[in-house]
Design a protein around this motif. Structure first.
Motif, short mmCIF file in Angstrom:
data_model
loop_
_atom_site.label_atom_id
_atom_site.label_comp_id
_atom_site.label_asym_id
_atom_site.label_seq_id
_atom_site.Cartn_x
_atom_site.Cartn_y
_atom_site.Cartn_z
N ALA A 73 5.46 67.62 58.12
CA ALA A 73 6.37 67.13 57.09
C ALA A 73 5.85 67.49 55.70
CB ALA A 73 6.55 65.62 57.22
N TYR A 74 4.56 67.29 55.47
CA TYR A 74 3.98 67.60 54.16
C TYR A 74 3.99 69.10 53.90
CZ TYR A 74 0.77 67.52 50.19
OH TYR A 74 0.21 67.67 48.95
N SER A 75 3.60 69.88 54.93
CA SER A 75 3.54 71.33 54.76
C SER A 75 4.91 71.93 54.48
CB SER A 75 2.93 71.98 56.01
OG SER A 75 1.62 71.50 56.23
N LEU A 76 5.93 71.47 55.24
CA LEU A 76 7.28 71.99 55.03
C LEU A 76 7.79 71.60 53.64
CD1 LEU A 76 9.88 73.31 56.12
CD2 LEU A 76 10.57 71.05 56.93
N GLU A 77 7.50 70.39 53.23
CA GLU A 77 7.98 69.94 51.93
C GLU A 77 7.33 70.74 50.81
OE1 GLU A 77 10.76 67.93 49.98
OE2 GLU A 77 10.41 67.96 52.14
N LYS A 78 6.06 71.03 50.96
CA LYS A 78 5.37 71.82 49.94
C LYS A 78 5.96 73.22 49.86
CE LYS A 78 0.74 73.10 48.37
NZ LYS A 78 -0.71 73.02 48.64
N GLN A 79 6.27 73.80 51.01
CA GLN A 79 6.87 75.13 51.02
C GLN A 79 8.29 75.10 50.46
OE1 GLN A 79 5.56 78.17 51.89
NE2 GLN A 79 3.59 77.10 52.03
N ALA A 80 8.98 74.00 50.68
CA ALA A 80 10.38 73.92 50.26
C ALA A 80 10.54 73.69 48.76
CB ALA A 80 11.09 72.82 51.04
N VAL A 81 9.67 72.88 48.17
CA VAL A 81 9.91 72.48 46.77
C VAL A 81 8.78 72.82 45.82
CG1 VAL A 81 11.37 70.57 47.55
CG2 VAL A 81 8.96 70.14 47.12
N ASP A 82 7.63 73.26 46.35
CA ASP A 82 6.49 73.52 45.46
C ASP A 82 5.65 74.67 45.99
OD1 ASP A 82 4.79 73.06 43.24
OD2 ASP A 82 3.41 71.93 44.52
N ARG A 83 6.26 75.83 46.11
CA ARG A 83 5.55 76.98 46.66
C ARG A 83 4.42 77.45 45.75
NH1 ARG A 83 10.25 80.94 49.24
NH2 ARG A 83 11.08 79.39 50.72
N ASP A 84 4.54 77.20 44.46
CA ASP A 84 3.51 77.64 43.52
C ASP A 84 2.34 76.67 43.43
OD1 ASP A 84 5.09 79.84 42.92
OD2 ASP A 84 6.14 78.80 41.29
N GLY A 85 2.46 75.50 44.06
CA GLY A 85 1.38 74.52 44.05
C GLY A 85 1.14 73.87 42.70
#
Length: 513
Positions: free
Chosen positions: A283-295
């Protein structure tokens, strides 16, 4: 419509004063235990099993109390993650990544409330999924014969490590150890004694509860005493809670994150062995990829980084109940403990459970809905009380856990031998945990060993000793393929995924420092 009618009957059972009180007490105690780092839902349920049996509760009441503790502990794990940067249990690890930075920014109360809302969404939707999916899975389970059930139990052992496993050899050793313990006692077919060494106390085998309370509760006492040595749980000090209610805009922005986390979490929970840890990580990994790819925001206090994993791990907790109730195969360590409770109550989970004991099943499911609302109402206004438990010294906490274990087991069995046997399991559990060997396969081996043996013997009797009956149906072949994939995939992918989880954790700790 039939499901709604059965669920209505379940609410009539769950809303009785006694069962409602048990749900409230279970939710409160579960949240307290979940908040304490290291205890987690499996240990919380194991600690309270003796109390449930000592009170002489009926099967429905016992299950409502313990499942409410289960749900409450899943909620409570976020508290120490956010305030102390110490996960209450492994599934709450991902909540630390953005929860603790929010606390450092003075938003601890908002992070706690937001995580409570996300936990509610995940658990509530998962309970709805349980209502829909479990009866459908029961229809499939009716196609199972002795050979298919034997292979199904093999699937449970093969997939037990889950995708985040680091050592399948240790999981296999633990499962073999549990199966060996299950062999102790009288042979069900011949009546001969096995591994009893002519000791009369072992003629009936090893009681599930003694093994579970020893392996989980007492071993936790030893681990805590070793690591904390009488200090407070939160040695770094608890961050001030501050404002409790998050603004509506924050909640609205996190709704898509909760939805995605819930879907992934429920799927992870239904898979035997995957569990809440995988659900929260995905869930965390997908969310990071979905809304915050640049970190740029995740890992620095982004509320979506709190909402997604909390929805994921609580959805997984509900999803893990699906295979346990419908097939008799636990989907996680805590549901393995709950499976032992069912067996101790002479209730056999599986397809016939929905036919023979619909009052128990639907009363339990209805109580899960109530528990979610109770936890939501309890966790926001009482969050200040739950945070104070983090400062309870272990010199006070651990004797209480030990006392409950000793008094509870003795009140159930009335045997000093069983009490000493529990201590032996506690020492064994401590040694296994020091060696990084999971206790869940041991418990599952003890629980399923006899049923596995019985079904194998039945299959051999039907086939007149022909071993090909174990691959004699398309369903059995599919289950064998799942078992092989479940055992091999963790060795190929599990270590990589575990490293990613640890890397995310270490990165967050570096940023936090």
């Amino acid at each position: 419509m039939e499901i709604l009618s059965l669920l209505g009957d379940g609410f009539a059972i769950a809303l009785t004063p006694q069962n409602l009180l048990l749900a409230v007490v279970g939710c409160f105690l579960g949240t307290l235990m979940g908040a304490l780092p290291g205890l987690g839902p499996a240990n919380g349920v194991a600690i309270l099993i003796p109390i449930a049996f000592s009170l002489g509760l009926d099967p429905t009441g016992s299950l409502i109390l313990l499942v409410s503790v289960y749900y409450g502990a899943m909620y409570g794990g976020r508290i120490s993650s956010i305030l102390l940067n110490i996960p209450g249990d492994e599934p709450a690890m991902m909540t630390c990544l953005d929860g603790y930075p929010m606390a450092q920014q003075g938003k601890a109360g908002e992070a706690l409330s937001l995580s409570g809302v996300a936990s509610f969404v995940g658990a509530f939707v998962a309970t709805c999924g349980l209502v829909i999916l479990a009866p459908q899975l029961v229809k499939i389970a009716l196609l199972f014969g002795p050979a298919e059930y034997f292979v199904l139990f093999t699937v449970a052992f093969a997939t037990l490590g889950g995708i985040s496993s680091t050592n399948q050899a240790k999981s296999a050793f633990a499962a073999a150890l549990g199966l060996g313990i299950a062999m102790i006692g009288s042979d069900s077919q011949t009546g001969s004694q096995r591994f009893t060494f002519d000791h009369i106390h072992l003629y009936d085998g090893i009681d599930f509860l003694i093994a579970i309370v020893g392996l989980f509760a007492l071993s936790e006492v030893f681990i805590f005493l070793e690591h904390h040595r009488g200090g407070a749980v939160g040695s770094a000090g608890v961050t001030k809670v501050g404002r409790i209610m998050p603004d509506f805009g924050m909640i609205k922005r996190c709704i898509p994150s909760m939805a995605r986390g819930t879907g992934l979490g429920f799927f992870s929970g239904v898979l035997p062995g995957a569990g809440a840890s995988l659900g929260s990580f995905l869930a965390y990994s997908l969310e990071k990829q979905a809304v915050d790819r640049d970190g740029k925001t995740f890992g620095k206090g982004d509320p979506r980084g709190v909402a997604a994993p909390e929805a994921g791990n609580n959805a997984a907790s509900g999803g893990a109940l699906v295979p346990m109730l419908a097939l008799g195969v636990p989907g996680s360590g805590t549901t393995a403990v709950l499976l032992a409770v069912l067996l101790q109550l002479n209730i056999t989970p599986g397809p016939l459970l929905f036919q023979k004991s619909p009052d128990i099943v639907w009363g339990l499911i209805a109580s899960l809905f109530l528990a979610n609302f109770i936890l939501l109402a309890m966790n926001i206004p009482l969050v200040g009380i739950f945070t104070r438990v983090l400062m309870v010294p272990t010199r006070i906490l651990m004797p209480i856990v030990a006392m409950i274990s000793f008094v509870g087991i003795y009140s159930i069995t009335g045997s000093t031998f069983d009490v000493m046997l529990m201590v032996g399991f506690g020492v064994a559990g401590w040694v296994l945990r020091k060696l990084d060997v999971s206790l869940v396969p041991v418990i599952l081996g003890i629980l399923l060993g006899n049923q596995m043996e019985v079904n194998l013997r039945r299959a051999m009797t039907i086939s007149d000793g022909d071993w090909f009956i174990l691959v004699g149906s398309p369903l059995a072949i599919i289950l064998w393929l799942i078992a092989i994939a479940g055992f091999v995939l963790p060795m190929l992918m599990g270590r990589r995924m575990k490293k990613r989880m640890e890397a995310a954790r270490n990165e967050e700790e570096f940023v936090g420092d």
